[in-house]
Scaffold this motif. Structure first.
Motif, PDB file in Angstrom:
ATOM      1  N   VAL A  27       8.971  30.947 -51.791  1.00  0.00           N
ATOM      2  CA  VAL A  27       7.909  30.797 -52.787  1.00  0.00           C
ATOM      3  C   VAL A  27       6.609  30.517 -52.046  1.00  0.00           C
ATOM      4  O   VAL A  27       6.501  29.555 -51.284  1.00  0.00           O
ATOM      5  CB  VAL A  27       8.240  29.662 -53.781  1.00  0.00           C
TER       6      VAL A  27
ATOM      7  N   LEU B  77      22.707  11.654 -52.687  1.00  0.00           N
ATOM      8  CA  LEU B  77      23.461  12.702 -53.396  1.00  0.00           C
ATOM      9  C   LEU B  77      24.141  12.158 -54.655  1.00  0.00           C
ATOM     10  O   LEU B  77      24.362  12.887 -55.618  1.00  0.00           O
ATOM     11  CB  LEU B  77      24.514  13.312 -52.476  1.00  0.00           C
TER      12      LEU B  77
ATOM     13  N   GLN C 218      28.237  10.714 -46.541  1.00  0.00           N
ATOM     14  CA  GLN C 218      28.189   9.255 -46.645  1.00  0.00           C
ATOM     15  C   GLN C 218      28.380   8.776 -48.076  1.00  0.00           C
ATOM     16  O   GLN C 218      28.181   7.595 -48.372  1.00  0.00           O
ATOM     17  CB  GLN C 218      26.876   8.752 -46.060  1.00  0.00           C
TER      18      GLN C 218
ATOM     19  N   GLU D 201      15.182  30.451 -53.052  1.00  0.00           N
ATOM     20  CA  GLU D 201      15.394  29.800 -51.757  1.00  0.00           C
ATOM     21  C   GLU D 201      14.985  30.753 -50.644  1.00  0.00           C
ATOM     22  O   GLU D 201      15.392  31.914 -50.641  1.00  0.00           O
ATOM     23  CB  GLU D 201      16.874  29.406 -51.607  1.00  0.00           C
TER      24      GLU D 201
ATOM     25  N   PHE E 149      19.989  19.350 -54.451  1.00  0.00           N
ATOM     26  CA  PHE E 149      19.473  18.827 -55.713  1.00  0.00           C
ATOM     27  C   PHE E 149      19.120  19.936 -56.713  1.00  0.00           C
ATOM     28  O   PHE E 149      19.519  19.869 -57.873  1.00  0.00           O
ATOM     29  CB  PHE E 149      18.302  17.878 -55.459  1.00  0.00           C
TER      30      PHE E 149
ATOM     31  N   PRO F  11      16.766  10.186 -52.386  1.00  0.00           N
ATOM     32  CA  PRO F  11      17.449  11.208 -51.568  1.00  0.00           C
ATOM     33  C   PRO F  11      18.970  11.130 -51.635  1.00  0.00           C
ATOM     34  O   PRO F  11      19.655  11.869 -50.935  1.00  0.00           O
ATOM     35  CB  PRO F  11      16.968  10.880 -50.147  1.00  0.00           C
TER      36      PRO F  11
ATOM     37  N   TRP G 289      22.856  23.534 -45.039  1.00  0.00           N
ATOM     38  CA  TRP G 289      22.581  22.114 -45.234  1.00  0.00           C
ATOM     39  C   TRP G 289      22.365  21.443 -43.877  1.00  0.00           C
ATOM     40  O   TRP G 289      23.311  21.235 -43.143  1.00  0.00           O
ATOM     41  CB  TRP G 289      23.733  21.433 -45.988  1.00  0.00           C
ATOM     42  N   HIS G 290      21.129  21.161 -43.549  1.00  0.00           N
ATOM     43  CA  HIS G 290      20.747  20.495 -42.303  1.00  0.00           C
ATOM     44  C   HIS G 290      21.527  21.050 -41.107  1.00  0.00           C
ATOM     45  O   HIS G 290      22.283  20.327 -40.444  1.00  0.00           O
ATOM     46  CB  HIS G 290      20.957  18.984 -42.427  1.00  0.00           C
TER      47      HIS G 290
ATOM     48  N   ASN H  92      13.739  14.489 -55.396  1.00  0.00           N
ATOM     49  CA  ASN H  92      13.686  13.962 -54.038  1.00  0.00           C
ATOM     50  C   ASN H  92      12.266  13.911 -53.471  1.00  0.00           C
ATOM     51  O   ASN H  92      12.063  14.122 -52.289  1.00  0.00           O
ATOM     52  CB  ASN H  92      14.612  14.784 -53.117  1.00  0.00           C
TER      53      ASN H  92
HETATM   54  C1  LIG Z   1      21.724  15.288 -41.632  1.00  0.00           C
HETATM   55  C2  LIG Z   1      21.594  14.686 -42.991  1.00  0.00           C
HETATM   56  C3  LIG Z   1      22.734  14.250 -43.645  1.00  0.00           C
HETATM   57  C4  LIG Z   1      22.636  13.689 -44.917  1.00  0.00           C
HETATM   58  N1  LIG Z   1      23.771  13.237 -45.501  1.00  0.00           N
HETATM   59  C5  LIG Z   1      23.685  12.640 -46.695  1.00  0.00           C
HETATM   60  C6  LIG Z   1      24.865  12.095 -47.300  1.00  0.00           C
HETATM   61  O1  LIG Z   1      25.962  12.172 -46.745  1.00  0.00           O
HETATM   62  N2  LIG Z   1      24.749  11.488 -48.512  1.00  0.00           N
HETATM   63  C7  LIG Z   1      23.539  11.371 -49.137  1.00  0.00           C
HETATM   64  O2  LIG Z   1      23.476  10.801 -50.226  1.00  0.00           O
HETATM   65  N3  LIG Z   1      22.406  11.880 -48.583  1.00  0.00           N
HETATM   66  C8  LIG Z   1      22.458  12.499 -47.382  1.00  0.00           C
HETATM   67  N4  LIG Z   1      21.307  12.995 -46.813  1.00  0.00           N
HETATM   68  C9  LIG Z   1      20.034  12.858 -47.544  1.00  0.00           C
HETATM   69  C10 LIG Z   1      19.783  13.954 -48.628  1.00  0.00           C
HETATM   70  O3  LIG Z   1      20.720  13.936 -49.612  1.00  0.00           O
HETATM   71  C11 LIG Z   1      19.713  15.343 -48.045  1.00  0.00           C
HETATM   72  O4  LIG Z   1      18.591  15.391 -47.230  1.00  0.00           O
HETATM   73  C12 LIG Z   1      19.622  16.501 -49.060  1.00  0.00           C
HETATM   74  O5  LIG Z   1      19.758  17.696 -48.350  1.00  0.00           O
HETATM   75  C13 LIG Z   1      18.350  16.551 -49.851  1.00  0.00           C
HETATM   76  O6  LIG Z   1      18.455  17.657 -50.710  1.00  0.00           O
HETATM   77  P1  LIG Z   1      17.190  18.459 -51.234  1.00  0.00           P
HETATM   78  O7  LIG Z   1      17.725  19.432 -52.222  1.00  0.00           O
HETATM   79  O8  LIG Z   1      16.131  17.523 -51.666  1.00  0.00           O
HETATM   80  O9  LIG Z   1      16.564  19.165 -49.946  1.00  0.00           O
HETATM   81  P2  LIG Z   1      17.075  20.143 -48.833  1.00  0.00           P
HETATM   82  O10 LIG Z   1      18.518  20.025 -48.603  1.00  0.00           O
HETATM   83  O11 LIG Z   1      16.165  19.930 -47.672  1.00  0.00           O
HETATM   84  O12 LIG Z   1      16.797  21.590 -49.439  1.00  0.00           O
HETATM   85  C14 LIG Z   1      15.491  22.055 -49.717  1.00  0.00           C
HETATM   86  C15 LIG Z   1      15.519  23.564 -49.665  1.00  0.00           C
HETATM   87  O13 LIG Z   1      14.274  24.061 -50.105  1.00  0.00           O
HETATM   88  C16 LIG Z   1      13.966  25.235 -49.361  1.00  0.00           C
HETATM   89  N5  LIG Z   1      12.532  25.492 -49.466  1.00  0.00           N
HETATM   90  C17 LIG Z   1      11.512  24.693 -49.062  1.00  0.00           C
HETATM   91  N6  LIG Z   1      10.334  25.265 -49.342  1.00  0.00           N
HETATM   92  C18 LIG Z   1      10.617  26.435 -49.970  1.00  0.00           C
HETATM   93  C19 LIG Z   1       9.799  27.472 -50.509  1.00  0.00           C
HETATM   94  N7  LIG Z   1       8.466  27.413 -50.469  1.00  0.00           N
HETATM   95  N8  LIG Z   1      10.411  28.537 -51.073  1.00  0.00           N
HETATM   96  C20 LIG Z   1      11.772  28.615 -51.125  1.00  0.00           C
HETATM   97  N9  LIG Z   1      12.581  27.672 -50.610  1.00  0.00           N
HETATM   98  C21 LIG Z   1      11.999  26.594 -50.046  1.00  0.00           C
HETATM   99  C22 LIG Z   1      14.453  24.885 -47.965  1.00  0.00           C
HETATM  100  O14 LIG Z   1      14.683  26.057 -47.188  1.00  0.00           O
HETATM  101  C23 LIG Z   1      15.738  24.121 -48.268  1.00  0.00           C
HETATM  102  O15 LIG Z   1      16.872  24.948 -48.247  1.00  0.00           O
HETATM  103  C24 LIG Z   1      21.369  13.559 -45.547  1.00  0.00           C
HETATM  104  C25 LIG Z   1      20.221  13.983 -44.881  1.00  0.00           C
HETATM  105  C26 LIG Z   1      20.328  14.527 -43.614  1.00  0.00           C
HETATM  106  C27 LIG Z   1      19.069  14.945 -42.902  1.00  0.00           C
END
Ligand SMILES: Cc1cc2nc3c(=O)[nH]c(=O)nc-3n(C[C@H](O)[C@H](O)[C@H](O)COP(=O)(O)OP(=O)(O)OC[C@H]3O[C@@H](n4cnc5c(N)ncnc54)[C@H](O)[C@@H]3O)c2cc1C
Length: 473
Positions: free
Chosen positions: A140, A418, A75, A56, A36, A416, A63-64, A405
């Motif tokens: 951070v 994508l 998905q 980061e 995101f 959540p 990614w997970h 998110n």
């Molecule tokens: C296994 C899995 C598969 C998924 N597949 C899909 C899919 O196919 N389609 C869909 O729509 N959704 C999917 N999701 C749901 C969702 O889209 C994902 O979880 C997505 O990764 C969320 O993105 P995000 O950017 O919010 O967080 P994240 O991907 O969790 O990224 C957050 C990042 O922030 C970093 N971070 C945290 N705290 C700090 C800090 N203090 N300083 C610096 N960095 C920090 C972390 O290290 C991490 O890299 C899936 C979820 C999971 C668990």
């Protein structure tokens, strides 16, 4: 400098080196680089004059990783990439990545709308390593508000302990969610009882386990169950799958059902009273907490093949079961106390290892501690998130804090997803610049989610829970 739509300073003029100890200064600093904030970085790249930095803690985009199975697919269609649904002409689209990797022809013949998670991760790594605003190995640790300078101070630290501070007019939290371990089992957490988010880290340790239990029946639970099942023949391992859900249910994937993941539905949901929103989300579990039809089919195929000739497939699938407690026995086995909800029966289940596919929840990152007293939390300790993803802050803070998110309670089940990432990023950029950095569509669904314009109805006033007001919606 421009003003945003609520009159706060947004600013598009970058200034660097703003005084002693201040470090660099940016219009926008993002915490975390998941899909995101990476989408925001990609779209911000096309906004003239906007200075942005994304931090980061990991050394590169991941990614997970604990659930990165070789064959796991996204998905959502590949069009839910970082930018396409807002700006398909961006240089950061999935198709641009394929062109860069010389894979357009193979992709064209593959006719693959749902790409593998592995390829999606590679795509994001490609974008994040080329975008100048992305800085890795930067955890951070603190986001503070410097009232004298009217700037956020974002302090981050690298793996080598090097500490840096940057100034930000605005901050966007994109720190993702955190794994939820049921409190009743938290004391067992370790090599034998662990959350699915770390599954692949622990998989080798399951090698000798004759009995493995998976708890939870979302997509992660299903993928883990299938993988554990494939990991050993039925004669060597029994796998039990327990879930509190009433069924191992398929994810809603009908075309009109998917309209819950549109800006139109998000807008409708956001306009509902808070009490109605809180009631609505749990009832929508099949929109986002269920299992893809393909994974269900893979599981069924495997069980069917294993049971050929009446053989024991080596698996028990039991829905409607709440695991209420757990303890480790002297023999190293785990005892789970369970309750079958509908049957009203309690029972015990002994197993060698437990994988908790028990979901994720919004997190309040520790780095926010210095500004927590300036956040206007709702009565349940959650952010109050405006339509443009701005968090309600004390009036003394002239910069903006945005979340990505962390707004399921205000914006609905699409938070959540994508597929809504690029659109949300564009909303944030439009709010920041006070203009139309990206033109967004008026109508995104065929469904009309609200009442017709001008319809008189009883509505619950969000500011006075439980109070009925006669009004117009
Ligand atoms: C296994 C899995 C598969 C998924 N597949 C899909 C899919 O196919 N389609 C869909 O729509 N959704 C999917 N999701 C749901 C969702 O889209 C994902 O979880 C997505 O990764 C969320 O993105 P995000 O950017 O919010 O967080 P994240 O991907 O969790 O990224 C957050 C990042 O922030 C970093 N971070 C945290 N705290 C700090 C800090 N203090 N300083 C610096 N960095 C920090 C972390 O290290 C991490 O890299 C899936 C979820 C999971 C668990």
């Amino acid at each position: 400098m421009t003003a945003s739509d609520d009159g706060r300073d947004a600013g598009t003029d970058a200034r660097h080196g703003a005084g002693p100890g201040a470090g660099e200064e940016y219009d926008l600093v993002g915490v975390g680089i998941g899909p995101f904030n990476l989408s925001l970085a990609a779209l911000a790249d096309g906004v003239p004059g906007l200075s942005a930095l994304f931090l980061e803690e990991r050394p590169e985009f991941r990614w997970h990783p604990g659930l990165m199975f070789d064959d796991a697919r996204l998905q959502v269609p590949f069009l839910a990439d970082l930018t396409s649904l807002v700006d398909p002409t961006s240089r950061w689209t999935f198709l641009a990545y394929l062109r860069d990797r010389d894979r357009l022809f193979p992709f064209y013949f593959a006719e693959r709308f749902h790409v593998t998670r592995r390829e999606y991760e590679d795509y994001c790594r490609w974008a994040s390593s080329a975008l100048p605003s992305c800085r890795f190995d930067a955890r951070v640790e603190a986001v503070a508000w410097d009232a004298a300078r009217s700037r956020f101070v974002v302090e981050h630290v690298g793996a080598a302990g090097d500490r840096r501070r940057v100034l930000a007019r605005n901050v966007v939290l994109g720190v993702g969610t955190e794994p939820v371990v049921p409190p009743s089992l938290a004391h067992l957490a370790g090599d034998r009882v662990f959350h699915a988010a770390r599954y692949l880290d622990h998989r080798a340790g399951l090698a000798g386990a004759r009995d493995v239990t998976v708890v939870g029946s979302g997509q992660s639970g299903a993928e883990v169950f299938l993988d554990v099942l494939r990991g050993a023949p039925a004669a060597e391992r029994h796998v039990t799958w327990l879930t509190a859900s009433p069924a191992f249910a398929p994810m809603e994937y009908s075309k009109l059902g998917l309209e819950h993941f549109t800006p139109d539905y998000t807008r409708f949901f956001r306009g509902l009273p808070a009490a109605v929103r809180d009631e609505l989300v749990p009832g929508q579990w099949q929109l986002y907490k269920a299992i893809s039809a393909e994974t269900i089919a893979d599981i069924h195929d495997l069980l069917y093949d294993r049971s050929t000739g009446g053989a024991d497939p080596g698996a028990t699938l039991r829905p409607g079961v709440v695991v209420t407690a757990g303890e480790a026995g002297p023999d190293g086995r785990i005892l789970l106390r369970c309750r079958h909800e509908r049957a009203g029966r309690e029972f015990e289940h002994r197993t060698d290892a437990v994988v908790l596919a028990t979901g994720y929840a919004a997190r309040r990152p520790p780095c926010l501690a210095p500004v927590e007293h300036l956040v206007d939390w709702d009565e349940r300790g959650r952010y109050r998130v405006a339509a443009d993803y701005r968090v309600a802050l004390d009036a003394s803070v002239t910069g903006s804090l945005f979340v990505q998110n962390a707004e399921e309670h205000t914006h609905g089940v699409g938070a959540p997803d994508l597929g809504l990432g690029a659109w949300r990023s564009a909303r944030i950029l439009n709010a920041l610049t006070g203009g139309t950095a990206y033109r967004l569509p008026e109508r995104t669904a065929f469904t009309s989610f609200g009442a017709p314009p001008g319809a008189a109805t009883d509505v619950v006033d969000a500011r006075e829970p439980g109070h009925l007001t006669r009004g117009r919606t």
